[in-house]
Scaffold this motif. Structure first.
Motif, short mmCIF file in Angstrom:
data_model
loop_
_atom_site.label_atom_id
_atom_site.label_comp_id
_atom_site.label_asym_id
_atom_site.label_seq_id
_atom_site.Cartn_x
_atom_site.Cartn_y
_atom_site.Cartn_z
N ILE A 182 28.51 30.07 45.19
CA ILE A 182 29.68 29.94 44.48
C ILE A 182 30.73 30.97 45.26
N SER A 183 30.44 32.06 45.63
CA SER A 183 31.24 33.02 46.04
C SER A 183 31.69 32.66 47.24
N SER A 184 30.98 32.05 48.17
CA SER A 184 31.36 31.45 49.44
C SER A 184 32.26 30.48 49.18
N ILE A 185 31.95 29.51 48.27
CA ILE A 185 32.89 28.46 48.10
C ILE A 185 34.33 28.93 47.62
N ILE A 186 34.34 30.11 46.73
CA ILE A 186 35.48 30.55 46.26
C ILE A 186 36.44 31.23 47.42
N VAL A 187 35.90 31.74 48.64
CA VAL A 187 36.57 32.05 49.75
C VAL A 187 37.26 30.93 50.23
N THR A 188 36.52 29.66 50.53
CA THR A 188 37.13 28.53 50.90
C THR A 188 38.25 28.26 50.33
N LEU A 189 38.23 28.35 48.83
CA LEU A 189 39.17 27.53 47.92
C LEU A 189 40.22 28.70 48.04
N GLU A 190 40.42 30.06 48.35
CA GLU A 190 41.26 30.82 48.23
C GLU A 190 42.28 30.57 49.49
N SER A 191 41.67 30.29 50.63
CA SER A 191 42.27 29.87 51.92
C SER A 191 43.17 28.45 51.74
N LEU A 192 42.44 27.36 50.87
CA LEU A 192 42.89 26.11 50.57
C LEU A 192 44.08 26.33 49.64
N VAL A 193 44.03 27.26 48.73
CA VAL A 193 45.20 27.34 47.61
C VAL A 193 46.38 27.85 48.56
N ILE A 194 46.19 28.63 49.56
CA ILE A 194 47.24 29.10 50.26
C ILE A 194 47.76 28.08 51.09
N ARG A 195 47.20 27.44 51.84
CA ARG A 195 47.47 26.64 52.95
C ARG A 195 47.74 25.22 52.29
N LEU A 196 46.84 24.60 51.53
CA LEU A 196 46.93 23.12 51.13
C LEU A 196 46.80 23.18 49.52
N PRO A 197 47.94 23.94 48.84
CA PRO A 197 47.67 23.66 47.44
C PRO A 197 47.61 22.46 46.70
N ARG A 198 46.79 21.55 46.74
CA ARG A 198 46.82 20.18 46.11
C ARG A 198 46.07 20.15 44.75
N SER A 199 46.22 18.96 44.39
CA SER A 199 45.33 18.99 42.76
C SER A 199 43.84 18.68 43.18
N GLU A 200 43.57 18.30 44.15
CA GLU A 200 41.93 18.61 44.44
C GLU A 200 41.34 19.93 44.54
N VAL A 201 42.38 20.70 44.89
CA VAL A 201 41.65 22.25 45.18
C VAL A 201 41.64 22.84 43.66
N LEU A 202 42.51 22.38 42.83
CA LEU A 202 42.34 22.79 41.42
C LEU A 202 41.22 22.36 40.53
N ARG A 203 40.97 20.92 40.94
CA ARG A 203 39.66 20.53 40.50
C ARG A 203 38.38 21.18 40.76
#
Length: 349
Positions: A182-203
């Motif tokens: 989960i921690s590694s997934i969170i690192v990926t999500l952090e970069s996505l929030v900054i680069r591609l903040p879409r609703s899919e990322v929030l889900r």
């Protein structure tokens, strides 16, 4: 690749022979893999007091045979029902001749990041045996088997309580792997929030929160259960092994703290997502405001000369149209230049 093929081979063997019997001491080790019916007559730990026995069920499908096996060991009816229903909260239940408890294990789910792979595992601990029941075919204890087969550490010279410790340790290691995943997934999500903040990322962020919440509900009772084992006063647990179970309890506490930290990070990512969305909305509103500010005076001029009064001197002027268009162009250009100099047309980075 070799390790994956080996794991697939092991799982295939478990499906064909769903019960494994490890019979051992410091000098002897035999491994038997058969179906449940075989052990109705061949599992007799009371006749071999000098040997330790570990019987592991990889499936609970053959309910009738498992029930007969439990009756052979004089397992209480309530325990037999709980083996298949699994509705009780994990707690240590002591009976004459054995101890019973169930816990929930968790494994990393590499295929997707929105589901927590859970499995209920039950244990029956006797004087010189340990019986474990898994809901389905999965290998939670490869390191325990390796220690037994390779005679690593002191597992072969200890009783079934130490074997139980090693199995619980393997399960807590699985919890650690899930948290790390989960921690590694969170690192990926952090970069996505900054680069591609879409609703899919929030889900996906909400999925990780849910997984952490489920994992915390699993680990918290385990901590209490290990505490009960440490406080238990019976002949099933050796005093010299008490500190091992205390270490397990400390590991559970550390895991719960790490889960809380990861949840805080996810809460921060959620706030960052909404802040990013708010910033994007502000950018859009700024552009619309600048466009409106440019066209409002132009609209005023067009409105004045579109009133169709009979006496408007400029309407009869030969070059009036060209002067009006030129004036509006200069006015619009001047406004755009002013907005640019003030930085209103630059995108925030």
């Amino acid at each position: 690749m070799f390790k994956l093929a080996l794991n697939l081979k092991i799982l295939s063997e478990m499906q064909q022979k769903p019960v494994q019997h490890y019979r051992y001491n410091a000098d002897v080790l035999t491994v038997t893999k058969e179906d449940v019916g075989y052990f109705l007559t061949h599992f007799q730990p009371e006749n071999e007091p000098g040997l330790m026995h570990w019987l592991n069920f990889h499936s609970m499908e053959d309910k009738e045979a498992i029930t007969r096996f439990c009756e052979k060991l004089s397992i209480d009816k309530l325990i037999q029902e709980d083996l298949f229903k699994g509705t009780k909260r994990p707690r240590l239940e002591e009976y004459e001749g054995y101890i019973f408890f169930s816990i929930t294990s968790a494994l990393p789910s590499r295929e997707n990041d929105f589901e927590l792979r859970k499995e209920r595992i039950s244990f029956i601990l006797g004087k010189n045996y340990l019986v474990s029941f898994q809901e389905r075919v999965s290998d939670h204890f490869p390191e325990v088997r390796e220690r037994l087969e390779m005679k690593r550490g002191k597992i072969r010279v200890q009783g079934p309580d130490f074997l139980l410790f090693r199995m619980l340790e393997a399960i807590t290691d699985n919890y650690t792997e899930v948290v790390e995943e989960i921690s590694s997934i969170i690192v990926t999500l952090e970069s996505l929030v900054i680069r591609l903040p879409r609703s899919e990322v929030l889900r996906r962020i909400e999925w990780q929160k849910r997984k952490l919440g489920e994992l915390r509900k699993i680990i918290h009772p385990i901590r209490e259960l290990v505490g009960q084992i440490d406080r238990a006063e019976n002949h099933f647990f050796s005093e010299e092994n008490d500190h091992y179970f205390l270490d397990l309890k400390d590991n559970c506490i550390v895991l719960i703290e790490e889960i809380e930290e990861q949840k805080q990070i996810l809460d921060g990512l959620t706030n960052l997502y909404y802040a990013t969305q708010g910033q994007k909305m502000n950018e859009i509103m700024k552009v619309l405001t600048v466009i409106s500010a440019v066209f409002i005076p132009l609209t005023f001029i067009v409105g004045v000369y579109g009133m169709n009064f009979k006496y408007m001197p400029e309407l009869n002027w030969r070059y009036g149209y060209f002067y009006a268009i030129g004036f509006m162009f200069i006015l619009a250009s001047s406004l755009i230049f002013v907005f640019y100099k003030r930085g209103w047309l630059r995108r925030n980075k």
